[in-house]
Design an enzyme around this catalytic site. Structure first.
Site, PDB file in Angstrom:
ATOM      1  N   GLN A   1       0.717  -1.238  -0.005  1.00  0.00           N
ATOM      2  CA  GLN A   1      -0.022   0.113   0.000  1.00  0.00           C
ATOM      3  C   GLN A   1       0.732   1.349  -0.047  1.00  0.00           C
ATOM      4  OE1 GLN A   1      -3.063  -0.316   3.117  1.00  0.00           O
ATOM      5  NE2 GLN A   1      -2.854  -2.467   2.985  1.00  0.00           N
ATOM      6  N   ASP A   2       1.709   1.462   1.167  1.00  0.00           N
ATOM      7  CA  ASP A   2       2.175   2.788   1.508  1.00  0.00           C
ATOM      8  C   ASP A   2       3.833   2.449   1.650  1.00  0.00           C
ATOM      9  OD1 ASP A   2       1.466   5.604   1.759  1.00  0.00           O
ATOM     10  OD2 ASP A   2       1.389   5.415   3.844  1.00  0.00           O
ATOM     11  N   PRO A   3       4.740   3.354   1.409  1.00  0.00           N
ATOM     12  CA  PRO A   3       6.199   2.971   1.940  1.00  0.00           C
ATOM     13  C   PRO A   3       6.129   2.932   3.259  1.00  0.00           C
ATOM     14  CG  PRO A   3       5.979   4.558   0.107  1.00  0.00           C
ATOM     15  CD  PRO A   3       4.535   4.428   0.553  1.00  0.00           C
TER      16      PRO A   3
ATOM     17  N   VAL B   1       5.724   8.841   0.890  1.00  0.00           N
ATOM     18  CA  VAL B   1       4.934   9.196   1.952  1.00  0.00           C
ATOM     19  C   VAL B   1       5.944   9.963   2.909  1.00  0.00           C
ATOM     20  CG1 VAL B   1       6.316   7.224   3.421  1.00  0.00           C
ATOM     21  CG2 VAL B   1       3.764   7.879   3.930  1.00  0.00           C
TER      22      VAL B   1
ATOM     23  N   ASN C   1       0.234   6.952   5.059  1.00  0.00           N
ATOM     24  CA  ASN C   1      -0.972   7.257   4.098  1.00  0.00           C
ATOM     25  C   ASN C   1      -1.040   8.777   3.628  1.00  0.00           C
ATOM     26  OD1 ASN C   1      -1.855   4.613   4.343  1.00  0.00           O
ATOM     27  ND2 ASN C   1      -2.971   5.074   6.043  1.00  0.00           N
TER      28      ASN C   1
END
EC number: 3.2.2.27
Length: 225
Positions: free
Chosen positions: A63-65, A128, A134
């Protein structure tokens, strides 16, 4: 933000000229200028730099780093070799690999060996702000990485998708190629791993599928550093 080349440039290069990407570029540039942002700008596209489109055999979608110092380097779930604290989700991936294939649990979380073998370690959002999970969602990265996923979907050869958790599984409607295998499980996060990630055997299933179709399986063992 070092751009893409080779097959990736042919497949998704048009995205860089679209209005949404111009807005995304300006947003990301301003974020790097005014905040600490991960990964380092030169590493944003590492998933594609390390794994050319024509070499992709597995896609693992994150999803997100990671948003803490010395972690993110452009590959989903992977951390830099100098980072000795292995994130909890990756610890659980290693546990499943141990139970599934007997892999030894390594002392690091650097997954470049997978990327070099054709495992595309893609996050849906590629940057990010430090310590703010997020924080770069909804600014255009999702549209860009959808184009990456669509390019993989168009490849006319066996490919395996490992989709862990609902956000990753929301991409299933895009995956229409009958030559490809979709594997689903809960996310390896400590919050959900015991709901079915443990025991999913995705790594052996992927290798069995690849071997059945004449493709070299992945050596999932990460060595100690």
């Amino acid at each position: 933000m070092s751009m893409l080349d080779g097959e990736w440039a042919k497949a998704v290069g048009a995205e860089f000229k679209k209005p949404y990407y111009r807005d995304l570029y300006n947003f990301v540039r301003d974020e790097y200028a005014t905040h600490v942002v991960y990964p380092p700008a030169d590493d944003i596209f590492n998933a594609m730099h390390f794994t050319p489109l024509d070499k992709v055999k597995v896609l693992i979608l994150g999803q997100d780093p990671y948003h803490n110092v010395n972690q993110a380097h452009g590959l989903s779930f992977s951390v830099l070799p100098s980072q000795k604290d292995i994130p909890p989700s990756l610890q659980n991936i290693y546990k499943e690999l141990h139970d599934d294939l007997g892999c030894d649990i390594p002392n690091n979380g650097y997954l470049k060996k997978w990327a070099d073998q054709g495992v595309l370690l893609l996050n849906t959002v590629l940057t990010v702000r430090a310590h703010q999970a997020n924080s770069h969602q909804g600014h255009g990265w999702e549209k860009f990485t959808d184009a990456i996923i669509e390019a993989v979907n168009e490849q006319d050869r066996p490919i395996v998708y490992m989709l862990w958790g609902r956000p990753a599984q929301s991409k299933i409607p895009m995956l229409t190629n009958p030559k490809h295998l979709i594997l689903k499980a809960p996310h390896p996060s400590p919050l959900s791993a015991y709901r079915g990630f443990f025991g999913c055997k995705h790594f052996s299933k992927a290798n069995e599928f690849l071997k059945e179709h004449g493709v070299e399986p992945v050596d999932w063992q990460i060595e100690d550093i």
